[in-house]
Design a protein around this motif. Structure first.
Motif, short mmCIF file in Angstrom:
data_model
loop_
_atom_site.label_atom_id
_atom_site.label_comp_id
_atom_site.label_asym_id
_atom_site.label_seq_id
_atom_site.Cartn_x
_atom_site.Cartn_y
_atom_site.Cartn_z
N PRO A 141 41.19 3.76 7.33
CA PRO A 141 41.21 4.16 6.17
C PRO A 141 39.73 4.96 5.74
N VAL A 142 38.72 5.20 6.90
CA VAL A 142 37.37 5.33 7.40
C VAL A 142 37.43 6.80 7.81
N VAL A 157 25.36 7.03 11.19
CA VAL A 157 25.77 5.79 11.75
C VAL A 157 25.84 6.21 13.28
N LEU A 158 25.63 7.57 13.42
CA LEU A 158 25.31 7.98 15.37
C LEU A 158 24.13 7.69 15.43
N ALA A 159 22.79 6.96 14.75
CA ALA A 159 22.41 6.64 15.29
C ALA A 159 21.78 5.20 14.93
N ALA A 168 31.63 2.26 14.25
CA ALA A 168 31.57 3.23 13.50
C ALA A 168 31.94 3.17 12.22
N GLU A 169 33.60 2.19 12.03
CA GLU A 169 33.86 2.02 10.54
C GLU A 169 32.96 1.33 9.78
N ARG A 170 32.36 0.41 10.81
CA ARG A 170 31.47 -0.94 10.05
C ARG A 170 30.24 -0.12 9.27
N PHE A 171 29.72 0.48 10.39
CA PHE A 171 28.11 1.11 10.13
C PHE A 171 28.67 2.55 9.11
N ASP A 204 34.67 9.60 6.82
CA ASP A 204 35.16 10.49 5.97
C ASP A 204 36.53 9.16 5.47
N PRO A 205 36.46 8.64 3.92
CA PRO A 205 37.48 7.84 3.70
C PRO A 205 38.52 8.27 3.06
#
Ligand code: PLP
Length: 348
Positions: A258-259, A294-296, A338-341, A276-277
């Motif tokens: 979903p995220v 997120v990438l960082a 990635a989802e969490r961040f 991109d939820p």
């Protein structure tokens, strides 16, 4: 080189050389293409908007004017638009240019996209253009049945670039240029100075300086030969297949999340996506910012190393699986991170 020739499905007339990398190999290829076209004054070269920057550099070095390097748009799967290419070639001919070559992708760097190689081979044959296939990243997929299907038509190219220091797991530096007819490379590069007369051992003994820029050279083949002897081709096939499987599985995960949203579909072992939820309407610029964060955080706080790409101008996380040790757990944990961040960046 004989191993590579056979894997690619090239005929006996083919040959090439090992180079520092894909960039150097593409430069040599464009020298051969220019020679084959009769060294025209007003040459033009074609490539998609997904092509590697090495080709623009090579075009400049071989003396094709930068504005005659034509960038062709790509389709929704990031493959070169054949209709647009054909009309650009026709328009350029009408304007007095001489189209000499198309640089095709067999695994574009950012998206893993593979251009329609058979169609390109047909077009190049009918237009008298050189077909150069940049398979620096993707080419070694041909050692697997699945990869061979995806890269069907590659054996019709006039030249192919491979980078063994990418998806063949070798340490830097080892790239490769293969041409379908070795004389097309030896014609522009072959020069026989007196001081090398003692090194001419007759036919059947290639001198690689007759095939490219470099004269004194290291034995780049040794590491390839040795690792294939040590681990066996089955291990290489397994590792390359696994990269493709993991990218496809990552896409399934992304599609169900979903995220996350996929921004370029899995192709070979690359997939691009971003936070991109689905249930939120967030401006693109804000999403770009979230994904940079997120990438960082993935870089500093997670054991994974990912890069970024900009498919269709959207800042995206680029998963490219070219490590033979990578497992599904590694990939899944990276996607979860990635989802969490992403959630934290959106909340913050
Ligand atoms: C890496 C890459 C190149 C450039 O190769 P180098 O070995 O870095 O010079 C060219 N094309 C593609 C598709 C690549 O992935």
């Amino acid at each position: 080189m004989e191993w590579f020739r056979e894997w690619l499905g090239y005929p006996d007339t083919a040959g090439g050389l090992l180079t520092s990398g894909g960039s150097a190999a593409s430069l040599d290829a464009l020298v051969a293409a220019r020679e084959a076209a009769g060294y025209p004054e007003r040459a033009s070269v074609y490539m998609s908007d997904q092509s590697h920057s090495a080709h623009l550099r090579a075009v400049k070095i071989v003396g094709v004017r930068a504005e005659h390097a034509r960038i062709v748009p790509s389709d929704e799967c990031f493959r070169i638009d054949m209709g647009a290419l054909a009309s650009m070639v026709a328009a350029d001919r009408a304007a007095g240019l001489k189209p000499i070559a198309v640089c095709a992708n067999a695994g574009a760097t950012a998206t893993g996209a593979v251009d329609p190689l058979e169609e390109l081979a047909d077009l190049c044959a009918s237009e008298g253009m050189w077909l150069h296939v940049d398979a620096a990243y993707g080419g070694f997929a041909v050692v697997t049945e699945r990869g061979k299907r995806i890269l069907r038509g590659i054996e019709r190219a006039d030249s192919i670039v491979l980078d063994a220091h990418k998806w063949f797991f070798q340490p830097y530096e080892v790239g490769c240029l293969m041409v379908r007819d070795i004389s097309t490379l030896e014609k522009p590069f072959g020069i026989r100075p007196d001081f090398l007369q003692d090194a001419l051992w007759g036919s059947g003994h290639p001198n690689f300086w007759d095939r490219g820029l470099q004269m004194s050279r290291s034995a780049r083949a040794l590491k390839i030969w040795m690792s294939v002897q040590t681990f066996g081709m089955a291990a290489f096939r397994r590792a390359i297949s696994s990269g493709m499987d993991l990218a496809a599985r990552a896409q399934e995960y992304i599609d169900e999340s979903p995220v996350l949203a996929c921004t370029s579909p899995a192709s070979l072992s690359v997939v691009c996506f971003r936070v991109d939820p689905a249930d939120q309407d967030i401006a693109n610029d804000d999403l770009d910012e979230v994904n940079r964060t997120v990438l960082a955080r993935l870089f500093w706080e997670d054991p994974a190393f990912m890069s970024s790409a900009m498919p269709r101008g959207l800042f995206s996380l680029r998963l490219c699986i070219v490590n033979h040790n990578t497992t599904w757990d590694d990939v899944r944990e990276t996607l979860e991170a990635a989802e969490r961040f992403g959630k934290e960046a959106l909340a913050g």
